[in-house]
Design an enzyme around this catalytic site. Structure first.
Site: not given
Length: 190
Positions: A73, A99
């Site tokens: 990412t 998360d």
């Protein structure tokens, strides 16, 4: 407002389990071919790339015939775009991050499913590498070794997902795993 008027409406995603790999609950899954590894290199104090290398070495040591394709990412929301647009030809996804990264992957997959409901949702494995790691910990995964063992064990665990829709903008929706709760978590940079 009572819960029924807080923007919750009937989901366009069927209530039954969408993924034949996960039926019945905890059934073995078939892992052959390519695996997408979505890595947040900034998670865990920039340890995401290190964890990615560890996982790849462990998979190779297992003599796994899996081809691992790594997607790193680059910005917030990128894991969601990767999952939505690139992960449909993979037998599974390994999510390395916290998360927030997991939340983005799940959102991307479910949004991609809504665009083309004939798709089969691939199973998602989580490798803890964030500040909270609630999802991984709730699954009993604390270490990289435990994450790889769970992945290679080829069993799944169902996670409830809640669809939230903005009543003022019905096109704006978010999917939360129930470990996140309806009000927070899961949206951070983990």
């Amino acid at each position: 407002h009572p819960p029924s008027t807080m923007g919750c409406s009937e989901s366009k995603i069927p209530s039954h389990n969408l993924n034949p790999y996960t039926q019945p609950h905890n059934a073995p899954i078939k892992l052959e071919g390519r695996v997408a590894m979505i890595v947040n290199p900034y998670s865990g104090g920039k340890q995401g790339a290190v964890r990615s290398e560890q996982v790849q070495k462990m998979l190779k040591a297992d003599a796994s015939a899996l081809e691992v394709v790594v997607f790193e990412t680059r910005y917030g929301g990128h894991a969601m775009e990767i999952a939505r647009d690139n992960c449909w030809s993979f037998c599974a996804i390994i999510c390395i991050g916290g998360d927030g990264t997991f939340h983005e992957v799940i959102n991307g997959l479910l949004r991609g499913y809504l665009l083309k409901p004939s798709r089969v949702l691939p199973p998602v494995s989580v490798v803890p590498c964030g500040s909270g790691n609630t999802v991984a910990f709730d699954l009993g995964i604390v270490t990289v070794e435990q994450a790889v063992a769970a992945f290679l064990g080829r069993t799944t665990h169902a996670i409830d997902v809640l669809e939230l829709t903005d009543p003022e903008d019905p096109a704006r929706r978010s999917y939360r795993n129930m470990a996140d709760g309806a009000g927070g978590g899961g949206g951070g940079g983990g």
